[in-house]
Enzyme design. Structure first.
Site, PDB file in Angstrom:
ATOM      1  CG  ASP A   7      -1.724   1.202   1.408  1.00 58.52           C
ATOM      2  OD1 ASP A   7      -2.444   1.561   0.457  1.00 58.52           O
ATOM      3  OD2 ASP A   7      -1.647   1.832   2.484  1.00 58.52           O
ATOM      4  CG  ASP A   9      -1.639   7.687   0.569  1.00 59.87           C
ATOM      5  OD1 ASP A   9      -1.618   8.911   0.643  1.00 59.87           O
ATOM      6  OD2 ASP A   9      -1.636   7.073  -0.522  1.00 59.87           O
ATOM      7  CG  ASP A 170      -2.003   2.056   6.354  1.00 59.64           C
ATOM      8  OD1 ASP A 170      -2.514   3.073   6.830  1.00 59.64           O
ATOM      9  OD2 ASP A 170      -2.140   1.737   5.166  1.00 59.64           O
TER      10      ASP A 170
END
Length: 221
Positions: A7, A9, A170
């Protein structure tokens, strides 16, 4: 090839301050000033532009409508594109970890819900776009995470094999994406949710990128 997909961001880079700044530019134009706090609202920044706009409107105009959010959405994206790397920084050790994977023969790629053009621009500005063999953004394949299709596309574009891959993320969105794709998930504990990601029960937790090589060998060899 064995493959690690990231991922963007909150996983590879802390982009929250620039995202918040773009949203605040919308609220300044509407006469409300800087509505969102770069620190206190950073968690929402990683949920996307619409989430930030919704949070901001909830603070200054509780009766806001979805249409008002959508009206500001392209304005926010334009502002963000102009100042995409003012405050954004790659997390400590991220570049070295990705380079290490490549040197060890792993394919690496990105699967993000950020629009692909913005993700490309950001990584170019940060000088790391060439490290990744794939870039799948929001709607690149018509759908976004947690649908597994973007993840599968990221693996294939990087030259990898789904059964020998895993996702580093995240949030719960990344956890659910990995589940849907039938692959392991590694969640970082230095992202917006911190140690709170433990409750999502990923196959592994990543406290620092120094540990990624070991985790990779444990998960896919």
């Amino acid at each position: 090839m064995k493959t690690v997909i990231f991922d963007l961001d909150g996983t590879l880079a802390d982009t929250s301050a620039d995202l918040i700044a773009a949203a605040n530019s919308c609220f300044r134009n509407l006469g409300y000033g800087d509505v969102l706090d770069p620190v206190g609202d950073a968690h929402t920044a990683f949920r996307g532009a619409r989430a930030m706009l919704g949070l901001g409107f909830s603070k200054v105009r509780p009766g806001f409508t979805a249409a008002e959010v959508m009206e500001q959405y392209p304005i926010l994206l334009e502002a963000y594109a102009e100042e995409i790397d003012t405050h954004t920084r790659l997390y400590d050790g991220a570049v070295e970890a990705v380079e290490g994977l490549r040197t060890s023969g792993y394919a690496v790629g990105i699967c993000t819900n950020k629009p692909e053009d913005l993700a490309d621009r950001l990584l170019m500005r940060l000088g790391v776009r060439d490290l990744f063999g794939s870039m799948i953004g929001a709607k690149t394949v018509g759908v976004s995470k947690p649908d597994p299709k973007p993840y599968v596309a990221a693996v294939e574009e990087a030259g990898g094999v789904l059964a020998q891959s895993f996702l580093v993320g995240d949030t719960e969105t990344d956890r659910n994406t990995a589940k849907a794709a039938g692959v392991p998930c590694v969640l970082v504990t230095f992202g917006p949710d911190g140690d709170g990601v433990k409750k999502l029960e990923p196959e592994a937790l990543l406290a620092h990128y120094n540990d990624l090589s070991r985790i990779t060998k444990e998960l896919i060899g």
